[in-house]
Design a protein around this motif. Sequence first.
Motif, short mmCIF file in Angstrom:
data_model
loop_
_atom_site.label_atom_id
_atom_site.label_comp_id
_atom_site.label_asym_id
_atom_site.label_seq_id
_atom_site.Cartn_x
_atom_site.Cartn_y
_atom_site.Cartn_z
N LEU A 148 -4.17 -0.33 7.67
CA LEU A 148 -4.85 -0.91 6.51
C LEU A 148 -6.33 -1.11 6.83
CD1 LEU A 148 -3.84 -1.89 3.71
CD2 LEU A 148 -3.90 -4.20 4.62
N PRO A 149 -7.23 -0.68 5.94
CA PRO A 149 -8.67 -0.88 6.20
C PRO A 149 -8.99 -2.36 6.38
CG PRO A 149 -8.31 0.64 4.37
CD PRO A 149 -6.97 0.06 4.70
N LYS A 150 -9.96 -2.64 7.22
CA LYS A 150 -10.31 -4.04 7.50
C LYS A 150 -10.82 -4.76 6.26
CE LYS A 150 -11.36 -3.26 12.38
NZ LYS A 150 -12.39 -3.37 13.46
N ALA A 151 -11.44 -4.03 5.34
CA ALA A 151 -11.98 -4.66 4.14
C ALA A 151 -10.92 -4.92 3.08
CB ALA A 151 -13.09 -3.78 3.55
N ILE A 249 0.24 -1.58 6.35
CA ILE A 249 -0.15 -0.18 6.50
C ILE A 249 -0.39 0.41 5.11
CG2 ILE A 249 1.07 0.24 8.67
CD1 ILE A 249 3.39 1.38 7.03
N THR A 250 -1.02 1.57 5.08
CA THR A 250 -1.17 2.34 3.84
C THR A 250 -0.24 3.54 3.91
OG1 THR A 250 -3.49 1.68 3.58
CG2 THR A 250 -2.75 3.65 2.40
#
Length: 582
Positions: A148-151, A249-250
């Motif tokens: 998952l992106p930090k943003a 997660i994505t």
Amino acid sequence: MTATEIEYRQRDELEAQAAHMAVPEEPRPPHGPILEVDFTTSSPRSRTTNRPRRASTHQVDMARAIHNLLGDSSSTNLLKAECCGGGTCCRLASSSVLSTPPSPSLQPIILPDNPAFRALNLQLSPLTMNTVLKDTCALVEPVTVEPLPKAHPPYVSTVKTHPPPFVTPHPPYEVFAARIHHTRALTSAGAEKRTYHFDLDVTDYPEEGPGVDFVVGGAIGVCAPNDHAVVDKIFDVLAVPAAARDEPITLHTRAGRWPTIWGDEKERRLTTTHRELLTWTVDVQSYAPKKNLLRVLAEHATDECEKKILTYLCSRQGQAAFCELRTGSYVTLLQLLNAFPSAKPPVEHLLAVLQPLMPRFYSLSSDPHTIKCAHRRIIEIAVSVHEEDDWSGGKRTGVGSGFFERMAQRYLQGETTVHIPMFRGLMQNPLAREFQLDGPMLLIGAGVGIAPFRGFVQRRLQNATCANKVWVIQGIRDSLLDELYAGEWGADEKRVKTIVESRVGTGRYVQEEVRNQAELVWFVINSLDGRVFVCGSSKGMGEGVEEALIDVAIERGGLRQEEAEAFWKNKERSLQYITETW
């Protein structure tokens, strides 16, 4: 040594073995010339050698032995390329292909020594480490998982109590968390099957439009998860770290509906966790394993013998063993992982080949419009716990029935906020759609199949014009242990219901009572708007009742066998004879 050299060496060894197994050589008469054809010139030439010739069975034995090892389809056609599901290729293999033992000089397979593998009962002869396997199934591309992106906003998982938001029943609605208002056991201790009754609070269920409501004879869908304990065991066997199991997660899917239940087939990017996916979106125990799952395990097996066995099951030569595996008792993912402990594929690879986890449907066991409960809207269902023998020596329950039993135990132990993830069923029983008609009705069922009839009878007995127009034949094992809803059918229960016990007294079955009441059956089915409804297990009860109804048509209608079968087929098409079996 190349594969070709190995193949020729194997052929030489098998030819020597087959020659040893052949019948004694036939002597050829010593006198007279022997005419041969020179295939290079196509002209005859004579020779006077007295070399004895082998019996014709030698060539047959040699071809069979070579086929056993190499699976050469040009020599014979003993096995089909695909599994038919009926075990035919297993019988062919057991009678012919597996009859010749491999040569002692070939390297044997060392079988895994654990209870899970032994419980598979695989027939692996004549497989050896030298066997050249052909036509193995292709490896399926894994699903794509990214960190998952930090943003990205923090993701809160609801894995323990409710499915993730992308698991939807039918857009635009979501799965509804129905609180258990009350639950109780319908069977007594000692009953062969445990059955529970549930009152579910659907007061706040979203409206779906005018005329859409819970109705007698209707059903609800339940999104039951895999057992959390089983999911953790799978993670443990795969050596997935505890932190990675719940890390957001994505998930990227390129096509199809998965991991949703329904909806459009399209590309998706979803935020989730490995635990959510393994708990709510794939079925780890209800389906027999397919070759693509075994192929994934073979690809990641580090033990060469385990890899060979798994690859064999995915190949044409292993078709018979694969059929045996599929036509036996269901094999769970956890059993396969324990049977082949060196195979530890990443979760993404397993997600790509496991079957989707589908909702379970349960018929309502009452008329929703007759239940009054302090301004709450209540629906009622009954669930029997399905159990199978497990490879570890215990029992394992079905996905849906096991989930309901765990929720019932939590409620009975004092929890007050236990929820069932459900939605209004998209389909209704045919009888519910035709219920407005007031013709005579005969309801035949056994076990939990009797539950939906309770609502029909409650509605009928409230209608004065329907008096003496509803009858029930209920099959049970022992009325003291497993008679469902005894005393809850209405004031005329004893008059409308006949109980048939199979394990006590004379030990009679439902189909015997159908024949005994042939006059009633024939009256109902030939009356204006008359209906016969059968509900329960298709094996045993369903098949037996169908045969009994045909016998009734032969006896009462004077029909031949073919005419009686056609009679009930016509009644089925006109919705006068309705079956709901599983």
